[in-house]
Design an enzyme around this catalytic site. Structure first.
Site, PDB file in Angstrom:
ATOM      1  N   SER A 145       0.833  -1.197   0.000  1.00  0.00           N
ATOM      2  CA  SER A 145       0.000   0.000   0.000  1.00  0.00           C
ATOM      3  C   SER A 145       0.866   1.245   0.000  1.00  0.00           C
ATOM      4  O   SER A 145       1.608   1.507   0.948  1.00  0.00           O
ATOM      5  CB  SER A 145      -0.912   0.004   1.236  1.00  0.00           C
ATOM      6  OG  SER A 145      -1.635   1.203   1.299  1.00  0.00           O
ATOM      7  N   HIS A 190      -0.865  -0.873  -4.400  1.00  0.00           N
ATOM      8  CA  HIS A 190      -2.201  -0.457  -3.985  1.00  0.00           C
ATOM      9  C   HIS A 190      -2.220   1.050  -3.767  1.00  0.00           C
ATOM     10  O   HIS A 190      -1.452   1.584  -2.973  1.00  0.00           O
ATOM     11  CB  HIS A 190      -2.598  -1.178  -2.698  1.00  0.00           C
ATOM     12  CG  HIS A 190      -4.002  -0.894  -2.278  1.00  0.00           C
ATOM     13  ND1 HIS A 190      -5.086  -1.489  -2.875  1.00  0.00           N
ATOM     14  CD2 HIS A 190      -4.509  -0.058  -1.315  1.00  0.00           C
ATOM     15  CE1 HIS A 190      -6.201  -1.060  -2.305  1.00  0.00           C
ATOM     16  NE2 HIS A 190      -5.872  -0.185  -1.359  1.00  0.00           N
ATOM     17  N   ASP A 205      -4.440   4.613  -2.988  1.00  0.00           N
ATOM     18  CA  ASP A 205      -5.648   5.251  -2.491  1.00  0.00           C
ATOM     19  C   ASP A 205      -5.781   6.606  -3.188  1.00  0.00           C
ATOM     20  O   ASP A 205      -5.301   7.617  -2.703  1.00  0.00           O
ATOM     21  CB  ASP A 205      -5.604   5.402  -0.971  1.00  0.00           C
ATOM     22  CG  ASP A 205      -5.693   4.056  -0.297  1.00  0.00           C
ATOM     23  OD1 ASP A 205      -6.666   3.345  -0.537  1.00  0.00           O
ATOM     24  OD2 ASP A 205      -4.765   3.704   0.459  1.00  0.00           O
ATOM     25  N   MET A 243      -4.368   8.441  -5.567  1.00  0.00           N
ATOM     26  CA  MET A 243      -3.318   9.075  -6.350  1.00  0.00           C
ATOM     27  C   MET A 243      -2.777   8.158  -7.449  1.00  0.00           C
ATOM     28  O   MET A 243      -3.019   6.959  -7.457  1.00  0.00           O
ATOM     29  CB  MET A 243      -2.174   9.515  -5.440  1.00  0.00           C
ATOM     30  CG  MET A 243      -1.393   8.370  -4.845  1.00  0.00           C
ATOM     31  SD  MET A 243      -0.257   8.923  -3.587  1.00  0.00           S
ATOM     32  CE  MET A 243      -1.392   9.327  -2.277  1.00  0.00           C
ATOM     33  N   HIS A 254      -7.954   2.093  -4.947  1.00  0.00           N
ATOM     34  CA  HIS A 254      -9.085   1.970  -4.025  1.00  0.00           C
ATOM     35  C   HIS A 254      -9.593   3.372  -3.729  1.00  0.00           C
ATOM     36  O   HIS A 254      -8.903   4.172  -3.106  1.00  0.00           O
ATOM     37  CB  HIS A 254      -8.595   1.268  -2.749  1.00  0.00           C
ATOM     38  CG  HIS A 254      -9.598   1.216  -1.656  1.00  0.00           C
ATOM     39  ND1 HIS A 254      -9.214   1.051  -0.333  1.00  0.00           N
ATOM     40  CD2 HIS A 254     -10.950   1.293  -1.652  1.00  0.00           C
ATOM     41  CE1 HIS A 254     -10.298   1.023   0.420  1.00  0.00           C
ATOM     42  NE2 HIS A 254     -11.362   1.177  -0.358  1.00  0.00           N
ATOM     43  N   MET A 307     -11.887   5.701  -1.795  1.00  0.00           N
ATOM     44  CA  MET A 307     -12.718   5.861  -0.601  1.00  0.00           C
ATOM     45  C   MET A 307     -13.422   7.212  -0.695  1.00  0.00           C
ATOM     46  O   MET A 307     -13.145   8.135   0.062  1.00  0.00           O
ATOM     47  CB  MET A 307     -11.849   5.749   0.649  1.00  0.00           C
ATOM     48  CG  MET A 307     -11.227   4.371   0.804  1.00  0.00           C
ATOM     49  SD  MET A 307     -10.101   4.243   2.216  1.00  0.00           S
ATOM     50  CE  MET A 307      -8.682   5.151   1.601  1.00  0.00           C
ATOM     51  N   MET A 311     -12.476  -4.988   3.591  1.00  0.00           N
ATOM     52  CA  MET A 311     -11.693  -4.160   4.500  1.00  0.00           C
ATOM     53  C   MET A 311     -11.576  -4.863   5.851  1.00  0.00           C
ATOM     54  O   MET A 311     -12.573  -5.289   6.437  1.00  0.00           O
ATOM     55  CB  MET A 311     -12.349  -2.793   4.678  1.00  0.00           C
ATOM     56  CG  MET A 311     -12.355  -1.922   3.426  1.00  0.00           C
ATOM     57  SD  MET A 311     -10.685  -1.532   2.812  1.00  0.00           S
ATOM     58  CE  MET A 311      -9.965  -0.697   4.234  1.00  0.00           C
ATOM     59  N   GLY A 370      -1.951   1.679   9.708  1.00  0.00           N
ATOM     60  CA  GLY A 370      -1.468   1.326  11.031  1.00  0.00           C
ATOM     61  C   GLY A 370      -2.487   0.743  11.991  1.00  0.00           C
ATOM     62  O   GLY A 370      -2.171   0.525  13.162  1.00  0.00           O
ATOM     63  N   ASP A 390      -7.476  -5.748   3.051  1.00  0.00           N
ATOM     64  CA  ASP A 390      -6.712  -4.522   3.251  1.00  0.00           C
ATOM     65  C   ASP A 390      -6.902  -4.051   4.681  1.00  0.00           C
ATOM     66  O   ASP A 390      -8.024  -3.771   5.097  1.00  0.00           O
ATOM     67  CB  ASP A 390      -7.198  -3.459   2.255  1.00  0.00           C
ATOM     68  CG  ASP A 390      -6.467  -2.126   2.396  1.00  0.00           C
ATOM     69  OD1 ASP A 390      -5.515  -2.042   3.186  1.00  0.00           O
ATOM     70  OD2 ASP A 390      -6.864  -1.165   1.694  1.00  0.00           O
TER      71      ASP A 390
END
Length: 209
Positions: free
Chosen positions: A9, A34, A36, A38, A51, A53, A126, A134, A160
């Site tokens: 990620s 992976h 998010d 960008m 992914h 969100m 998820m 974290g 994930d």
């Protein structure tokens, strides 16, 4: 059988050196990167597993396609009324559609998307609440993975959140084959070894079944 795919990620990478971080992960054995939202397309030829969100994924299909996304995964929670159109739009832009579900969303909500005439090609379960890295892995989410794997032996099932050497066996044995890992890879002294451990666990579980 769905092949093992390890996807570091990029949320956990060094944002000041994204290009070199992408190249390093591919060199160390990553199958996908992976993302998010960008994009790194101008910096890498790797499969970009994106992914989103966001509350309005339809608005991002065209820009993500132009940015070079390989896979476009949206959340079922925000697409219950327009997922058929969304899947079609994603495919029309040359991307592979996937659907994600948060921990509190029943797995049954995504089954129609897998079984549709024009289906998604990946389901992302998820294993933490989405939004930041974290967090601790939620093993209770593996019931969703087991349900999906039993029904769809060849489906790409991604997990994930909180994945690493200490949690991979639980996910792999449940049937997950696409593993997103951030902190456990980028924070390791030997990221390549972690990628190898994740892959071996998935492939070992597949060989038992």
């Amino acid at each position: 059988m769905a092949a093992a795919k390890i996807a570091p990620s990029m949320l956990s990478s060094d944002f000041a050196n994204l290009a070199s971080e992408a190249e390093r992960m591919v060199r160390l054995g990553a199958d996908w990167l992976h993302m998010d939202i960008m994009s790194l397309r101008k910096h890498t030829k790797a499969y970009l597993d994106c992914h989103l969100m966001v509350t309005n994924p339809s608005d991002y299909v065209e820009p993500m396609g132009k940015a070079g996304a390989s896979g476009f995964t949206f959340h079922i929670e925000v697409a219950k009324d327009n997922w058929q159109e969304l899947i079609q739009n994603i495919k029309s832009k040359g991307m592979r559609p996937g659907v994600s579900l948060r921990p509190g969303t029943p797995v049954e909500d995504v089954l129609p998307l897998v079984e549709a005439e024009n289906p998604v090609e990946l389901v992302l379960v998820m294993t933490v609440e989405p939004g930041f890295g974290g967090q601790k892995f939620m093993p209770e989410m593996m019931d969703k993975v087991r349900t999906l794997r039993k029904k769809y032996p060849c489906l790409d099932i991604e997990v994930d959140g909180g994945l690493g050497p200490s949690t991979i066996d639980v996910a792999a044995s449940a049937g997950a084959n696409c593993i997103v890992a951030g902190s456990s890879i980028f924070g390791a002294a030997d990221p390549g070894e972690v990628i190898s451990v994740l892959r071996k666990s998935v492939e070992g579980s597949q060989n038992k079944n």
